[in-house]
Design a protein around this motif. Structure first.
Motif, PDB file in Angstrom:
ATOM      1  N   LYS A 419     -61.074  10.933  -7.289  1.00 53.88           N
ATOM      2  CA  LYS A 419     -61.829  10.209  -6.264  1.00 53.88           C
ATOM      3  C   LYS A 419     -63.144  10.917  -6.003  1.00 53.88           C
ATOM      4  O   LYS A 419     -63.168  12.098  -5.671  1.00 53.88           O
ATOM      5  CB  LYS A 419     -61.030  10.115  -4.950  1.00 53.88           C
ATOM      6  CG  LYS A 419     -59.777   9.252  -5.034  1.00 53.88           C
ATOM      7  CD  LYS A 419     -60.112   7.787  -5.308  1.00 53.88           C
ATOM      8  CE  LYS A 419     -58.844   6.929  -5.347  1.00 53.88           C
ATOM      9  NZ  LYS A 419     -59.130   5.536  -5.674  1.00 53.88           N
ATOM     10  N   LYS A 420     -64.217  10.163  -6.195  1.00 53.06           N
ATOM     11  CA  LYS A 420     -65.569  10.677  -5.932  1.00 53.06           C
ATOM     12  C   LYS A 420     -65.839  11.986  -6.662  1.00 53.06           C
ATOM     13  O   LYS A 420     -66.470  12.905  -6.134  1.00 53.06           O
ATOM     14  CB  LYS A 420     -65.783  10.838  -4.422  1.00 53.06           C
ATOM     15  CG  LYS A 420     -65.677   9.536  -3.647  1.00 53.06           C
ATOM     16  CD  LYS A 420     -65.925   9.744  -2.166  1.00 53.06           C
ATOM     17  CE  LYS A 420     -65.818   8.424  -1.402  1.00 53.06           C
ATOM     18  NZ  LYS A 420     -66.043   8.607   0.059  1.00 53.06           N
ATOM     19  N   GLY A 421     -65.324  12.101  -7.862  1.00 50.10           N
ATOM     20  CA  GLY A 421     -65.579  13.270  -8.676  1.00 50.10           C
ATOM     21  C   GLY A 421     -64.759  14.488  -8.327  1.00 50.10           C
ATOM     22  O   GLY A 421     -64.961  15.560  -8.919  1.00 50.10           O
ATOM     23  N   LYS A 422     -63.806  14.350  -7.412  1.00 55.81           N
ATOM     24  CA  LYS A 422     -62.985  15.490  -6.993  1.00 55.81           C
ATOM     25  C   LYS A 422     -61.564  15.344  -7.535  1.00 55.81           C
ATOM     26  O   LYS A 422     -61.074  14.235  -7.744  1.00 55.81           O
ATOM     27  CB  LYS A 422     -62.954  15.579  -5.470  1.00 55.81           C
ATOM     28  CG  LYS A 422     -64.324  15.865  -4.851  1.00 55.81           C
ATOM     29  CD  LYS A 422     -64.222  15.984  -3.336  1.00 55.81           C
ATOM     30  CE  LYS A 422     -65.584  16.293  -2.727  1.00 55.81           C
ATOM     31  NZ  LYS A 422     -65.513  16.431  -1.245  1.00 55.81           N
ATOM     32  N   PRO A 423     -60.873  16.503  -7.755  1.00 54.27           N
ATOM     33  CA  PRO A 423     -59.508  16.448  -8.312  1.00 54.27           C
ATOM     34  C   PRO A 423     -58.537  15.761  -7.362  1.00 54.27           C
ATOM     35  O   PRO A 423     -58.747  15.686  -6.145  1.00 54.27           O
ATOM     36  CB  PRO A 423     -59.153  17.925  -8.505  1.00 54.27           C
ATOM     37  CG  PRO A 423     -60.456  18.647  -8.511  1.00 54.27           C
ATOM     38  CD  PRO A 423     -61.360  17.882  -7.604  1.00 54.27           C
ATOM     39  N   ILE A 424     -57.457  15.284  -7.945  1.00 56.54           N
ATOM     40  CA  ILE A 424     -56.419  14.638  -7.157  1.00 56.54           C
ATOM     41  C   ILE A 424     -55.764  15.655  -6.221  1.00 56.54           C
ATOM     42  O   ILE A 424     -55.669  16.845  -6.543  1.00 56.54           O
ATOM     43  CB  ILE A 424     -55.372  13.993  -8.088  1.00 56.54           C
ATOM     44  CG1 ILE A 424     -54.468  13.040  -7.316  1.00 56.54           C
ATOM     45  CG2 ILE A 424     -54.570  15.045  -8.853  1.00 56.54           C
ATOM     46  CD1 ILE A 424     -53.612  12.156  -8.198  1.00 56.54           C
TER      47      ILE A 424
END
Length: 531
Positions: A419-424
């Motif tokens: 999400k939005k370039g961030k890890p889960i």
């Protein structure tokens, strides 16, 4: 002559008129008849005649209107038949019968505006399938900016449309983009030049769709689906039914509501902005398109430069290869199962018949495009795959934090930039697992406790959604996804036993013994073939 008196002194006698009293009587009789005729009621005679004339005129006008309607195409007539029947004061079924009688025939060859919906003339000589597929790939690559493997998928799908009678399923091609001006319409224009009986539509009603397919078996190329499809449940149902051979769409027809079963199996492309409804996404292969930069296109599309050679060659190749396509039972990657596998099987069959490296190219395309799909349902199944592989490397219990770290390290998967370039996150994992009734719990790991998951909670979901038989907790914790590890010494790659290719989601970065200690490190490389 005394005693004689002539009544009609002024009467002029003709040479042929009788003489004497007989002439006087004849003249009186004629005068009496004329007077009686003049006294007849003129109004009654005139009204009867007017009634007959009006009826005859109405019949003439109706016949002329029916003849005009019979000259319309099937689409135009379907749009106006109800209003015209009402205006003429007759039943719709009566109008249908009258129009049908005036049509030369009800076939694709009828001069009804759809005469182009006929099979192309096959190329006169046998066609080399490898050259044909390369030519189709080059065609799409020249005029479109497509995602990786997109040109190959479209080229294979064109051959599938020509050989449709060999397949049990026909995947919908979903050409989508976030905004207009991304080449979707151009893509449909190119497909119309190479597909058999191609019918381009920017809008379609349910009644028109199933009648067209039942009568003409066209390749449906539908644009702007976002403007009319999502809120049309009946139309979605017809498109869903047409995904498999034998799909029918029942409808009541005529004033007596006779049930008729319309055949709706057809090769179909749906182009639009945004996603298709979920039930159609399941039946589709998605091609994501982006707006092209000025220097990205090799050439601007010009229909005048496209002839029908490729269409005719595709028709010949499909006809010659039909028995092989019908008998083909190709292997598909194990990551593709259920309806996703149904979607790809026709393309794999074509690649199998062509031979050479096409099967590997198709396998890479399927894995790449399918794993790029991150809708909630597909993401949940993809997560199950990766967790199943991780359980196989780490025993029957895993910590939530360790699972997050593992998923975030899988570069070929969506989790590192979920999400939005961030890890889960652990929370996002819990949301994806909730529909499967799987929840984390506090578990003891040696001398400490932590939030985590037990493999036993996943067994039902693994069996139902991954197509693998469930195992009981008493069986080995090394499951089928990691069987190539032997004891605890890993091979350099984890591969599918049947296909010999790396398993998406089957990579393990650490192997632990039953006490949780790390005993090895596993990494795998995935060969990428660019198309």
């Amino acid at each position: 002559m005394p005693g004689w008196c002539f009544v009609m002194k002024s009467e002029q006698r003709s040479p042929m008129q009788p003489d004497g009293f007989t002439a006087i009587l004849d003249a009186g009789t004629r005068l009496q008849d004329a007077t009686a005729a003049a006294e007849q009621p003129k109004e009654t005679v005139s009204a009867d005649k007017q009634t007959r004339n009006a009826s005859e005129l109405q019949t003439v006008l109706i016949n002329r209107k029916v003849a005009t309607l019979a000259d319309l195409s099937a689409i135009d007539y379907d749009r106006c038949r109800q209003s015209e029947a009402k205006a003429l004061g007759i039943r719709v079924s009566t109008l249908d019968v009258a129009v049908t009688k005036l049509r030369p025939c009800e076939s694709p060859e009828a001069d009804d505006g759809l005469e182009f919906l006929k099979d192309p003339d096959p190329w006169p000589e046998p066609v080399n399938g490898n050259d044909l597929l390369n030519d189709l790939i080059e065609l799409f690559s020249t005029y479109l900016v497509l995602p990786r493997h997109g040109a190959l998928v479209l080229a294979l799908w064109v051959l599938h449309a020509h050989g449709l009678q060999a397949f049990f399923h026909s995947p919908r091609i979903n050409i989508k983009s976030p905004e207009k001006g991304s080449g979707k319409t151009t893509c449909l224009d190119i497909l119309a030049e190479v597909c058999p009986r191609a019918l381009r539509l920017d809008s379609v009603t349910t009644a028109t769709l199933f009648r067209l397919i039942d009568t003409y078996q066209p390749t449906m190329l539908i644009d702007e689906h976002d403007s009319f499809l999502r809120d049309n449940e009946a139309l979605r149902g017809a498109l869903n039914s047409g995904h498999r051979r034998g799909g029918i769409f029942p409808r009541c027809v005529g004033d007596d509501n006779t049930v008729k079963l319309f055949k709706v199996f057809a090769a179909t492309v749906l182009a639009g902005i945004g996603d298709l409804p979920g039930t159609l996404v399941d039946r589709s292969i998605t091609i994501d398109m982006k707006r092209a930069l000025p220097d990205e296109l090799k050439a601007r599309y010009d229909s005048r430069k496209i002839n029908d050679d490729l269409k005719r060659k595709a028709a010949r190749w499909a006809a010659d290869a039909l028995p092989q396509l019908q008998d083909a039972d190709p292997e598909v990657p194990r990551q593709l199962f259920n309806r996703v596998a149904d979607n790809w099987r026709p393309l794999f069959a074509i690649a199998h018949v062509l031979g050479g490296s096409w099967e590997q190219h198709t396998r890479d395309a399927a894995v790449s495009l399918c794993m790029g799909d991150t809708d909630l349902e597909s993401a949940g199944v993809s997560l199950l795959e990766d967790i199943k592989a991780y359980f196989g490397c780490n025993g029957p219990q895993i910590k939530s934090d360790n699972l997050v770290n593992h998923l975030s390290s899988l570069e070929h998967r969506p989790w590192p930039e979920w999400k939005k370039g961030k890890p889960i996150t652990p929370r996002q994992i819990a949301v994806l697992l909730k529909p499967f009734r799987i929840m984390s719990k506090t578990i003891r790991f040696g001398d400490t406790t932590a939030k985590g998951y037990e493999k036993e909670a996943f067994l039902d979901a693994f069996s139902r959604y991954l197509g693998e038989p469930s195992v009981t907790p008493s069986q080995s914790s090394i499951d089928v996804a990691s069987r190539d590890f032997g004891n605890v010494t890993p091979d350099s790659n984890v591969t599918d036993e049947k296909t010999g290719i790396p398993l998406v989601g089957a990579g393990c970065y650490a192997v632990t013994d039953e006490n949780g200690g790390e005993t090895g490190k596993q990494k795998r490389d995935k060969e990428v073939i660019e198309i």
